[in-house]
Scaffold this active site. Sequence first.
Site, PDB file in Angstrom:
ATOM      1  N   GLU B 326       0.860  -1.207   0.000  1.00 35.95           N
ATOM      2  CA  GLU B 326       0.000   0.000   0.000  1.00 35.95           C
ATOM      3  C   GLU B 326       0.882   1.237   0.000  1.00 35.95           C
ATOM      4  O   GLU B 326       0.733   2.134   0.826  1.00 35.95           O
ATOM      5  CB  GLU B 326      -0.907  -0.013   1.239  1.00 35.95           C
ATOM      6  CG  GLU B 326      -1.646  -1.329   1.426  1.00 35.95           C
ATOM      7  CD  GLU B 326      -2.467  -1.418   2.702  1.00 35.95           C
ATOM      8  OE1 GLU B 326      -2.024  -0.871   3.720  1.00 35.95           O
ATOM      9  OE2 GLU B 326      -3.546  -2.025   2.674  1.00 35.95           O
ATOM     10  N   CYS B 422     -10.113   0.018   8.192  1.00 32.63           N
ATOM     11  CA  CYS B 422      -9.575   1.319   8.554  1.00 32.63           C
ATOM     12  C   CYS B 422     -10.280   2.457   7.834  1.00 32.63           C
ATOM     13  O   CYS B 422     -10.476   3.526   8.400  1.00 32.63           O
ATOM     14  CB  CYS B 422      -8.076   1.368   8.283  1.00 32.63           C
ATOM     15  SG  CYS B 422      -7.613   1.066   6.585  1.00 32.63           S
TER      16      CYS B 422
END
Lengths: 660, 660
Positions: B326, B422
Site C-alpha cells: 500500500e 480502517c
Amino acid sequence: MNTMPNRSASSMNAAHAPQGVTLNDPFWSRYTDLVRDVVIPYQYEALHDRAPGAEPSGAVQNFRIAAGRAEGEYVGWVFQDSDVAKWLEAVGYSLQIQQDAELERRADELIELIEAAQHPDGYLNTYFTIKEPGRRWTNLTDCHELYCAGHMIEAAVAYYEATGKDRLLNVMKRMIDHIDTIFGCEEGQLRGYDGHQEIELALVKLYKLTGEERYLRLAAFFINERGQQPNFLLEEWERRGRRGHFNPNVQNHLDVAYFQAHQPVREQAEAVGHAVRAVYMYTAMADLARLTGDAELEAACRRLWHNVTRTQMYITGGIGSTHHGEAFTFDFDLPNDTIYAETCASIGLIFFAQRMLLLEPKAEYADVMERALYNNVLGSMAQDGKHYFYVNPLEVWPQACSCNPGKHHIKAERQAWFGCACCPPNVARLLSSLNRYIYTRRGDTLYTNLYIGSELTEEFGGVSMRIKQQAELPWSGRVRFDMESDEKATFSLALRVPGWCPEMTLFINGQPTAYTPEQLQDGYLLLERSWKGGDVIEVQLAMTASLVYADVRVRADNHKAAIQRGPLVYCAESADNGELIAALRLRQQAAFSERPAADLPDGTLVLEVPAYRSITEPSDTLYHTQAPRSEAVQLTAIPYFLWGNRGRGEMAVWLNAPSE
Amino acid sequence: MNTMPNRSASSMNAAHAPQGVTLNDPFWSRYTDLVRDVVIPYQYEALHDRAPGAEPSGAVQNFRIAAGRAEGEYVGWVFQDSDVAKWLEAVGYSLQIQQDAELERRADELIELIEAAQHPDGYLNTYFTIKEPGRRWTNLTDCHELYCAGHMIEAAVAYYEATGKDRLLNVMKRMIDHIDTIFGCEEGQLRGYDGHQEIELALVKLYKLTGEERYLRLAAFFINERGQQPNFLLEEWERRGRRGHFNPNVQNHLDVAYFQAHQPVREQAEAVGHAVRAVYMYTAMADLARLTGDAELEAACRRLWHNVTRTQMYITGGIGSTHHGEAFTFDFDLPNDTIYAETCASIGLIFFAQRMLLLEPKAEYADVMERALYNNVLGSMAQDGKHYFYVNPLEVWPQACSCNPGKHHIKAERQAWFGCACCPPNVARLLSSLNRYIYTRRGDTLYTNLYIGSELTEEFGGVSMRIKQQAELPWSGRVRFDMESDEKATFSLALRVPGWCPEMTLFINGQPTAYTPEQLQDGYLLLERSWKGGDVIEVQLAMTASLVYADVRVRADNHKAAIQRGPLVYCAESADNGELIAALRLRQQAAFSERPAADLPDGTLVLEVPAYRSITEPSDTLYHTQAPRSEAVQLTAIPYFLWGNRGRGEMAVWLNAPSE
C-alpha cells in the site's frame, strides 16, 4: 470420449515436416552456430555449476547423487532433470546439423550417468530418488515426474536420430514401461496425468520414431483423462491433505484451471491457466487429432488456437498476460507493462502452430509461428547467447522494474541463466531444430512455411528433387528456390504469402509470372507443375515498414500503433530516443526511412519516422490546464528482438498513434 | 538532533484552525448528516458484529473479553482496537455538530468498557491483553500498540471537546503515563517508536488540549528517534529472531523504508513506503515544526510535501501507486489501473495539508486538501454511506479486476465494511470534523481554505465578528460572506483563489471590486479593512470545465487529458459511454456542455464533450495495418466521486487527448 486412437489410413501421416532439411541462411545460421558454439557449451557448464555469474543449477550433480556416485543434497527445482534433457535434445539437433565428436562424448557421458540413475524398475527422477524416496507419483499436480520424463523422451528421440545411439532411448522405453504399469484404467492404476503437460507430445514423437502404438495410446490416455470428473488433481490434493509442494500450508483452494484440468480438453474453448502448460497440451492435442483422425479433438484445437491468437496473443507472439501463475488472463487483456510473455510459452506456441500446419495447410499458423520466432523468442536471447529474458515485455521503464513491485518480474536487461532455467535450453533446442519448421509436406505439395535459406531433397512420384532455398529475410524480401534433379518431378510448391506482405512478386526462370486467385489457397500460392533441375523460382516479398493497430478491444493498445517491417516488430528505445518514450507520438502519414544500424549487429535496419515529442513547460504543479507543447522529432525504431542490448533504458513497442 | 521542543513565543500558536465553525452547506451538510444518521449508526452495528453482509469486526467483543466480561478468542487484525477509537472520535465530532443523547449514551457505554479493559498500570490494548499477554512492546514493528493508543487519544480529545466528559481522556492519560515509563533514553527504556505512526499527531492534539508539554516532548521523541542508528526496528527484528507478526517464517530482510525508518526524518526527501504511515508522520512533523519552531523539521516537511504533491499524487488526490505494501513507489510512477490510492492515505494527506497551512498560509496546501477531499475521499463512500472503496482507481475494467490477478485489489463496486476496516471510520471522522478545515487564522488574518457554507465567530481586536459563509460549490462558484457584528473590526479576510480557478470576481457590498496584484499573496486574496456588520463579500469563482494534463514525466498519462470542473475531477463510465472507454478520444478544441444528471444525486452536473470512438472493422486477425476508423460521438463525463454507483462498468479519468 475417444480413449483409443483411431488410426485411419486417410488421416495417418497425411502431412509431415520433412526432417532432412539443412539450414543455411545468412540470418539464422548465425543463431544456430551461436547455439552450437556458445549456448550449448555454456549451458553444459551451467548444468555442471561452472557458469560464472549464474546461479548453480545442480542438475548434473543431482544425477550423480541419484546414481550413487556422489553424496549431497538435491539442488534446484523439482523439475531440474528437465534442464539436462533439454540440453541433450538440443545436442541431438545440433549433431544432426554438424557432427562434433567431443560434444557427442560429453552427451554419451551424461547419458551413461542418466542410465546409472535409473532404478531397476525403470523409474527415473532424481528429485524423488534423492529427496522423497517412497513418495513417487503422490504429487502429480506439482512435482513434474511425467514432465521430466517427457523432456527426456524428446532428448532420447533427438539423440537417436542424430547418432543412431539408443542408450537413452532404451532408458526412456523402460521408464515408459514403468509408467504404463502405474497409469491406466485398471484397478490399482492411477487415472491421472501430470500437473505440467509435456509427456503427451513427447510420447507422440516416440511413437513416430518407433511406430509403436502403445506410446500413442498412452499420450491419448493422458489427454483424455485430463479434466474428467472426478477430478484427479483435486482428489490427489485431498489425499495430500490439501498441501502443495510449493506451499506446504493447508490450502483452501486448488485452481485446476491453472493446469487446464477444469474441463475435459475436448470441451475447452478458452486458453486459461499457465501458458506453457496450455500450449504444450494443445500441441499434443493437435498431434493426436491428426494421427488418430479425431475430429472432436481437432475442433477443440481450432477453438483454442482461435482464442489464443485472436484474443490473447501479443504482437510479438508472446502469450501469458500475467506473472501471477505465468498465465493467460482473459480475452483482449494484453497489458504491455505488467505482461509475462514467457519465452517458453512462445516456443510452445510455435510447437502448436507447427502441429496445426500439419493438421491443415493454412498460412495463418505459419504467420503466428514466424511472429513468435522472430520477435518474442529471438528477442529472449542476447547476442552473446549467454543472457536471456524469461519475461518479454512490450513496454519497459527500468526504474519501475526496480521500484514498483508489480513490475519486479520484468527485467530491463537479459540475465545470466536463471535459477529456474527452463527458457535458455528451450531456446537452444528450438533454434537448433529450426530446420524442421521451414517446410511441411502433404501429398505432392511442399509447403514453404518459413523463408529461411536451406536445402532439402524430397521424392515426388519416385523422382528425387533437391530444393535449395535462399532467403534474405528479415532485412530484404528476396527469396529464391533452385531445383536440382536429373529428372522432372510433378509437384506443387506452395509458397506462403505472409500476412504482413501486401504484395508478392513471382518470377519463374527469370520471367515475371502472374498468378490467379485460384492459385492462392489459405494463404499459400500453389505452383503446381512438372519441375525440372535448373528451374528457378524467385519471389519478392514487399517489405515495407507499416503501422499496425490492435483490435480496439485491446484496451492497452488503443490509440497506439506498432511498427512492423516484414516479420519484425520494431520498438523505440531510450538509447536512440532519449527518456520518456511515452511522450512521443507518431505523425500522420509519416513515411519511414530505413538505415543500417551503427550500434547493432551487421545488417540490422533501423527505421526512422517523423514524430512529435510532448514537452511540459516548466511548472510548479504536476497537473495543469496547459497542454504540453509538441516538438517535431525523428523517432528511431529498432527491431524488437534487439532491444535491451545497449544498456538499461526505456522501451516501447506500442507508440502513440496520430489521430484522425 | 533536537529532542527537546523549543517552544518559542514567536512560533507557538502562530496559526490555528478555528474550532467553533458550524458547517451548513447545501452540498456538504448532506454528507455530515449521512455520517451522523447512517454511517455512525451503521459502523456501531459493524463494530458489534451486527452489520448484515459485512465481515464480523470483533472490535467491541475484544474489549469485552479484555475486560473479563466475555470469553472467547481475539478477533480481527492486531489493530482492531483502533476501529472503536475512530468511531468514538467521529462521534465526538458529530456531537459537537449536534447533540444526541442516545448516541452519547452508547459512546459512554463503550468508554466504560474501554476503561474496564485497561490494566492497573495503565496499559490498554486488547490484542496483547487477550492473545499475547506478557509480550507487550516486543513487536512495535508490526503490532500497532502505539498506533491504537494514538487513535484512542484522538477519540478522547474529540469526545472531551464535545461533551466535557473526561473519562476516556483520563484512561488515555494513564496509558501515556505508562508509555512514558517504557519509552525514552534512560537505561532500561526502549529508544523506539511504533511501526505505524499515529500516536505522534495524537499526542500533539492532547498537548493542545491540556497544554502539558510532556505530551509534546513524547511526540518529538518518537519523531526524532525514527530512522536513527542503530535502527530500532532492525534491532527489534533481530531480537524476534527475524520473524514478523504477519509472517512467522524467518525472513531475510526487513524493509525499514516501508515504515519510513530508513533515515532520520529530518533527512528524508522522498516519500517512501506505506503511504498512510508516511502522511500521518508528516502531519506530526508539521505540527512539531510549528509548535517548536523547528526549522529543520519544517524544511523536511516542505521537501516531503513537494515530493508527494509534485511527483507522487494522482489528480484525484490519491497517493500510493502500488498495492504491494500500500505504498509509494517513485517519482512520476502513477499507473492508473494498478494504483492503490487508499482512502486513508488521502485522508492523511488532508491532515498533512492542514498542518502545512498552519505552518505557512499558502493556497497550494488548500488546493491539495480540496482535491483529495472532493475526489478521492468523497468518492470512496457510496451515496448510502454503507459501502466503501478502500482502493480508489483512476481506470477500471471490471473483468480485469476479476480475471487479472495483478488487479484483484481493485474493486469495480464499493464493498460493505472490510475485514480491515480502517477506511470507513476514517472517512466518518474526517467528514464529521470538516468544519475544522475551512479556515485557518494567523494573527488578524482569517484564511478561507475551503468554500463551504458555515458560520464562525472570531474576535479581532476585542471585537467579536460573526462570519457567515454561503457557498454553492462544487456545482456553482458563487460564494458569499456576511459579516455580523455590532462593532467594526479590523482584520484581513483572505480568500483562497483556487488553483483550478482562472478568474475570481469580487463584489463588496454589491459593488464590483477590483483587486491589485499586491493583494494576492501565495494564492490568497487579502481583503484587509475595517469590517462592520452588514458587510457582504461576494465572490464568483469561474467554474468552467477544462482539460487537465499531467507532467509528461507521468508515463501513464502521456497524450491523455483529464476533465476538471471546479474542484471536481470528472471521469467517463460505461453507464453513459458504453464499453471500451479506452477507444474514446477527445476532439480538438471541443467545448463542454453541462446538464443535470438524471440518474445521479440531485444537483449533479454531467459534462458532454464531442469525441471520437475508434472502431475496428470486423477482421479475422487481432493486429492489422488498417487503422481503426473514427466515429463522432458525445462523451459524457460524470464527477469522479460518483463513479461506480450505477453497476459494474468501465471507468477512466484519463482520456485520450486530441493531438496537435
